[in-house]
Design an enzyme around this catalytic site. Structure first.
Site, PDB file in Angstrom:
ATOM      1  CD1 TRP A  66      -2.926   1.495   0.656  1.00 20.39           C
ATOM      2  CD2 TRP A  66      -1.488   2.432   2.089  1.00 20.39           C
ATOM      3  NE1 TRP A  66      -3.401   2.744   0.970  1.00 20.39           N
ATOM      4  CE2 TRP A  66      -2.534   3.345   1.853  1.00 20.39           C
ATOM      5  CE3 TRP A  66      -0.463   2.808   2.960  1.00 20.39           C
ATOM      6  CZ2 TRP A  66      -2.599   4.602   2.450  1.00 20.39           C
ATOM      7  CZ3 TRP A  66      -0.516   4.058   3.564  1.00 20.39           C
ATOM      8  CH2 TRP A  66      -1.578   4.938   3.298  1.00 20.39           C
ATOM      9  CG  HIS A  67       3.377   2.474   3.250  1.00 22.25           C
ATOM     10  ND1 HIS A  67       2.840   1.506   4.065  1.00 22.25           N
ATOM     11  CD2 HIS A  67       3.254   3.634   3.943  1.00 22.25           C
ATOM     12  CE1 HIS A  67       2.434   2.053   5.194  1.00 22.25           C
ATOM     13  NE2 HIS A  67       2.656   3.345   5.148  1.00 22.25           N
ATOM     14  N   GLY A  68       3.840   1.661  -1.325  1.00 26.83           N
ATOM     15  CA  GLY A  68       4.524   1.941  -2.580  1.00 26.83           C
ATOM     16  C   GLY A  68       4.718   0.696  -3.409  1.00 26.83           C
ATOM     17  CG  PHE A 108       3.728   6.620   0.988  1.00 28.66           C
ATOM     18  CD1 PHE A 108       4.706   6.111   0.144  1.00 28.66           C
ATOM     19  CD2 PHE A 108       4.117   7.203   2.175  1.00 28.66           C
ATOM     20  CE1 PHE A 108       6.038   6.171   0.503  1.00 28.66           C
ATOM     21  CE2 PHE A 108       5.451   7.264   2.540  1.00 28.66           C
ATOM     22  CZ  PHE A 108       6.413   6.746   1.701  1.00 28.66           C
TER      23      PHE A 108
END
Lengths: 386, 472
Positions: free
Chosen positions: B325-327, B472
């Protein structure tokens, strides 16, 4: 009750802004406002930002000047705005340090747009600035020389920044202690009071200029840009005095060691030809003086001890104000030292260059050890970069 | 528009605030809410107006699906679970298209030796946040936990500018009643004062502390030359503090700005670097994301209701998904994996009944987090391994020096870095902004300090910098 807390926040913030802006204006650490003089607080302007670009652009936006000095740090340090020849004129030294012609041309255009009373441009031109740089050395965008920037936001950014607050405190400290550091007046940097170890500085300058000259490449584009800029000034009827900076003979030895002597001579011929063309086209009287070469000033002996101070030079690149005075004497009165400052024309340029060549050979014979030292330093530096 | 910009603080925020309460005074409630939605969309479009249709379409789509899933809405011609799947898949496809397409193509190219060109799509701002927020809304609508909201209130829930760009990831249950409450339609000086107090702390955290650490973190991570042992540690710690002060500063500003409008956003950070174990850390760090991951991934996967092995697998899967989800990158996957593994080990450790001294537990937890952040920050594996190998290079000749003055730093790290690191360690040991704002009364002295922090922060505005979580 909570309204009171809110008011405390608002009033204390306004108070902090007010006190910061007013003390900044009074102390004036960058010499922008000149509202009041307080002994021991703001006698001298010691600091600047972006190597003077923001201050210069603000000054030139706010005040009108009749004479503008332009050039690199050489003219910034060497041309004295309090010279007797400027007695009856309002003068500003708009020279910039760490610059190339691409930036200077934009600044010159901006000055021409802004300065309505401009009569005379004195411009110290330097060989190494006529190189194409991709604009990577410019700090143009930060300043008001960029027409997209406005006075108020630029001033607010200048006054309301943490750096300016710490600079203000530093400036007060330097003034209270009567610091011997360099200081600024109307764009000019004063460095005369600094005692120097010239020998050491000459060696250091060689290293930095080997780098500068290593990426020199003749640029027809920059020459065109120069021609266009000078034409714009001539068209507006501004008197133009151009002078090739009196770099010390050591710089010419370095240029020769870098394999650029022919480029240097070609550049001089190109500039002469451009000026002649503009003079014919606009019936102007632009004069181009050459103060470089191997004359009685540029061949000043470098003291071998650390104490003896040179008369004309700080190091091989930057000349002292006394040299600048000789330049101004020649420009204004055609007086001064006879072999220092020759007006270049298409008719005499080749002869003049032959004379420089002759003097160069003599200098190489007279100072073989110094020449040898520079060449060794050049080879050592180049090898260290392999 | 950035919170730490002149235009937001001196133009956007005061203008929206005064017009909003002026409209409310004139009893134009719908107009006031409409203004907040319009202002929020303007705030969003300030970066790039091209993203506006994406958020508008996403909002409209989810509102329609959500209302159709609501149990009060009977006229649905397909099965609700199919509709929910359709809604979730559509949201994930939108997010996946912008965020993960290139990552997927890179891996396909690598695995099959193909040469499919990358799309190089720009990631629409806040897409990860508003997508998660709306997936939660759909799931809750399916579960029958939502009421029938009108589109204006729903739009406000999704777009409300303080939380739109980088959270906190709000839940409709905590937002909708606030937007609907009549008590919140009156100017409240207590909330305004509290809002300014928290906003000022957040602003200071961001522009003074985080942005100072950013110089050293960027210099260390982006420096081509190998760092020495001291520089490597200073670089990793600088990023650890940059990330915390940047993101928690943003959250404080969001909470503060929302309070001006009488909206209470959930807290997102509770002194995470005081955590004495990894589970404790995730109760304190990005709390609203942890809540989302728990409620909408971990528990639906089975949570801890099944076997121990299944619990560990669920934990690992949840954190790997959290990493993605962050990257879109293997470094993010690995960062998620590290945290997932740490949680598994912690759970196992607790199950065995082992304990350790609190200070040692804190030391291990903090250093684990610090090391894991290296993978989170590094652009490439090589960047991460470069820093890590330097951090643990015990043969580094630097170890023979005793004073920092003698060390020749290759990056921009200098003595100031170490002074600032000491300052940061002191700061994280103190009360956090949330406790400061909510413990005791908001005294005149506190407001005075807040104004000084606010003022110092404004002086640091000469160079604007975006927030890390915008990526993000």
């Amino acid at each position: 009750m909570h309204k009171q807390k809110l008011l405390i926040f608002i009033y204390s913030t306004i108070f902090l802004f007010f006190i910061t802006i007013s003390t900044q204006i009074i102390v004036d650490p960058y010499g922008i406002f000149k509202i009041t003089h307080i002994d021991g607080i703001n006698d001298k302007t010691y600091l600047n930002k972006s190597k003077g670009r923001i201050e210069n652009s603000l000054h030139l936006k706010i005040y009108d000047y009749e004479t503008i000095i332009m050039g690199t740090s050489r003219a910034q340090v060497g041309i004295d705005i309090s010279n007797i020849n400027f007695e009856n004129t309002n003068v500003y030294n708009a020279s910039l340090s760490g610059t190339y012609f691409q930036e200077l041309s934009k600044v010159l255009s901006s000055i021409l747009d802004q300065q309505k009373e401009l009569q005379h441009l004195i411009y110290g031109i330097d060989f190494y600035t006529f190189v194409y740089t991709n604009g990577e050395y410019e700090r143009f965008d930060e300043s008001l020389f960029n027409s997209k920037n406005y006075v108020l936001p630029t001033l607010i950014k200048k006054l309301l920044s943490w750096g300016s607050v710490t600079d203000m405190i530093k400036s007060i400290y330097l003034n209270r202690t009567h610091s011997k550091q360099r200081y600024w007046t109307s764009g000019q940097i004063h460095t005369e009071m600094i005692k120097r170890n010239h020998k050491k500085l000459f060696n250091k300058t060689v290293d930095s200029y080997i780098q500068t000259y290593s990426f020199y490449k003749e640029s027809p584009y920059i020459l065109k840009m120069f021609e266009k800029t000078m034409k714009a000034y001539a068209k507006k009827g501004v008197d133009i005095s151009l002078f090739i900076s009196p770099i010390h003979a050591h710089q010419l030895v370095l240029i020769e060691s870098s394999g650029l002597l022919d480029d240097y001579y070609t550049w001089m011929k190109n500039i002469t030809s451009i000026i002649h063309k503009i003079n014919n086209e606009y019936h102007s009287n632009i004069k181009l003086f050459n103060f470089s070469g191997f004359n009685s000033i540029t061949t000043e002996i470098i003291p071998s001890n650390a104490q003896t101070q040179m008369k004309y030079y700080n190091e091989s690149s930057h000349y002292k104000m006394i040299t600048g005075d000789l330049i101004l004497d020649k420009i204004y009165n055609n007086s001064g030292v006879i072999d220092f400052g020759i007006v270049l024309t298409p008719e005499n340029v080749d002869k003049h260059l032959l004379l420089i060549e002759k003097d160069r050979k003599k200098y190489y014979n007279d100072f073989p050890n110094e020449i040898d030292e520079i060449k060794k330093q050049y080879i050592k530096y180049k090898e260290s970069r392999k | 528009m950035l919170f730490n910009s002149y235009e937001f603080i001196f133009a956007f925020l005061p203008i929206v605030f005064f017009i909003y309460f002026y409209l409310l005074e004139k009893r134009l409630i719908t107009g006031a809410k409409g203004l907040l939605v319009f202002a929020s969309l303007f705030f969003y479009s300030w970066w790039n107006v091209a993203y506006l249709p994406i958020i508008l379409t996403s909002m409209l789509f989810n509102y329609v699906i959500g209302n159709s899933l609501n149990e009060n809405f009977k006229k649905v011609w397909i099965h609700k679970s199919s509709l929910l799947s359709f809604g979730i898949i559509s949201n994930l496809l939108l997010l996946g298209y912008f965020k993960y397409t290139d990552f997927l193509l890179e891996n396909v190219n690598f695995a099959f030796g193909s040469n499919v060109p990358l799309l190089h799509l720009a990631l629409p701002l806040a897409i990860s946040f508003f997508t998660f927020q709306q997936i939660a809304y759909l799931v809750d609508s399916y579960r029958g936990e939502t009421s029938e909201y009108d589109f204006l209130n729903y739009s406000l829930f999704v777009t409300f500018f303080p939380q739109l760009i980088a959270g906190p990831i709000v839940h409709h249950k905590e937002m909708m009643p606030q937007f609907a409450s009549k008590w919140n339609l009156v100017k409240n000086y207590k909330n305004i004062a509290l809002g300014l107090f928290i906003f000022s702390i957040g602003l200071f955290k961001k522009v003074v502390i985080a942005d100072t650490f950013a110089i050293w973190a960027n210099s260390g991570f982006d420096h081509s030359v190998t760092l020495n042992l001291i520089e490597a540690w200073a670089t990793s710690l600088s990023y650890t503090f940059q990330l915390y002060f940047d993101f928690s500063g943003y959250t404080d500003m969001a909470i503060g700005a929302a309070l001006l409008f009488n909206i209470k956003l959930p807290i997102n950070f509770n002194s995470p670097y005081k955590a004495s174990d990894i589970q404790d850390f995730w109760r304190r760090w990005h709390i609203t994301l942890s809540r989302f991951l728990k409620d909408y991934i971990y528990i639906p996967l089975g949570g801890n209701r099944k076997s121990s092995f299944r619990t560990y697998t669920n934990l690992l899967a949840t954190f790997i998904l959290g990493g993605i989800w962050h990257g879109a990158g293997w470094t993010f996957v690995f960062w998620g994996f590290l945290h997932g593994m740490a949680l598994v080990i912690h759970r196992f450790w607790k199950k065995l009944g082992f304990t350790m001294p609190k200070i040692l537990a804190w030391f291990i937890t903090f250093n684990f987090i610090n090391i894991a952040w290296i993978f989170f920050r590094a652009r490439e594996w090589n960047d991460a391994t470069k820093i890590l190998s330097s951090m643990f290079n015990l043969n580094d000749p630097i170890l023979k020096y005793f004073t920092l003055e003698k060390v020749d730093f290759q990056s921009s790290i200098n003595l100031d870095t170490f002074e600032m690191l000491v300052f940061a360690f002191i700061l994280i040991s103190l009360k956090n902004s949330n406790i400061l704002a909510n413990s005791g009364k908001l005294s005149n002295k506190k407001m005075l300090y807040a104004s000084i922090l606010f003022f110092i922060s404004i002086l640091h505005f000469s160079t604007f910098s975006e927030f890390l979580y915008f990526n993000f």
